[in-house]
Scaffold this active site. Sequence first.
Site, PDB file in Angstrom:
ATOM      1  N   GLY A  19      -6.515  12.335  -9.497  1.00 53.49           N
ATOM      2  CA  GLY A  19      -5.384  11.598  -8.953  1.00 53.49           C
ATOM      3  C   GLY A  19      -4.776  10.680  -9.987  1.00 53.49           C
TER       4      GLY A  19
ATOM      5  N   GLY B 206      -1.725   9.027  -9.484  1.00 58.14           N
ATOM      6  CA  GLY B 206      -0.679   8.232  -8.852  1.00 58.14           C
ATOM      7  C   GLY B 206      -0.847   6.759  -9.163  1.00 58.14           C
TER       8      GLY B 206
ATOM      9  N   LYS C 231       3.876   1.436  -3.735  1.00 62.40           N
ATOM     10  CA  LYS C 231       3.407   0.671  -4.893  1.00 62.40           C
ATOM     11  C   LYS C 231       4.315   0.809  -6.106  1.00 62.40           C
ATOM     12  CE  LYS C 231      -1.355   0.486  -3.370  1.00 62.40           C
ATOM     13  NZ  LYS C 231      -2.771   0.787  -3.635  1.00 62.40           N
TER      14      LYS C 231
ATOM     15  N   THR D 155       0.839  -1.191   0.000  1.00 69.30           N
ATOM     16  CA  THR D 155       0.000   0.000   0.000  1.00 69.30           C
ATOM     17  C   THR D 155       0.880   1.249   0.000  1.00 69.30           C
ATOM     18  OG1 THR D 155      -1.928   1.033   1.057  1.00 69.30           O
ATOM     19  CG2 THR D 155      -0.269   0.059   2.519  1.00 69.30           C
TER      20      THR D 155
END
Length: 267
Positions: free
Chosen positions: A135, A137, A74, A70
């Site tokens: 987002g 990411g 990652k 997590t």
Amino acid sequence: MPEKLDGATRLFPIIGDPIRFVKSPQQLSRGFAARNYNGLCVPMQVAKADLQTAMQALTLTANVDGLLVTMPHKSAAFAYCATTSDTARLLGCVSVMRRNVDGTWHGDMLDGLAFVKAQTDHGAHVKDGRALLVGAGAAGSAIAIALLKAGVHELIISDTDESRAIHLTEIVSRVSEGRVRVGPADPTGCTLVFNATPMGFADTDPLPVGADLLDSSMFVGDVIAGHGVTPFLKAAQSAGCKTANGAQMVDAVQQMMLDFLLCKRAG
């Protein structure tokens, strides 16, 4: 605590920072028991600067058969995988890792599939929808691919770092067929609005999308888990939106993770 815990127990740590909000240890450990497998998922607080040391130790620990990964690891954990799925390789990040038969690591990225399943399970109509994804990411990247593969008609990617959003559109170009573009965090005209940022971990965080821009025609989803209903989802519900939260995403991914972790792969 599993009924059987002994020297033969196989370990599947979840590594992250912060780690206190994760729900997978209990759920995954119950899943192992339901499959009559002697396995245990344990949370491990691993700072970003300590990942290399932690991975060296975990790789050398013979009864560690798999890992859940997590934030913020990652992307960095991808480098420790000798083999990966196509999705993980495309994105350069992983959410789960398991041992190959030669002791090396095989990685995959399940976040996108789990997120989309959670949305559809709670009423979202992804196919032919128009989605705003805030987002770009690791989680957002996986979600973008899963949304496109699920048949979303148009995907608008927004990130405070516009270069990161542009980079993601370039990465997914091979599966997007012209259906993805970079844009502001404005959901006007969208049927789907998704937060894939950490905004919501802290009570003082701003909303990823302005509350005044939401209306009841939109389905709103949030990746944040362990915080109950986030301020963003509260705003969405006040606007009459159907919603799905990060805990529901965690629920959706459990069987996927069990299938992955308990599947041995030649390597």
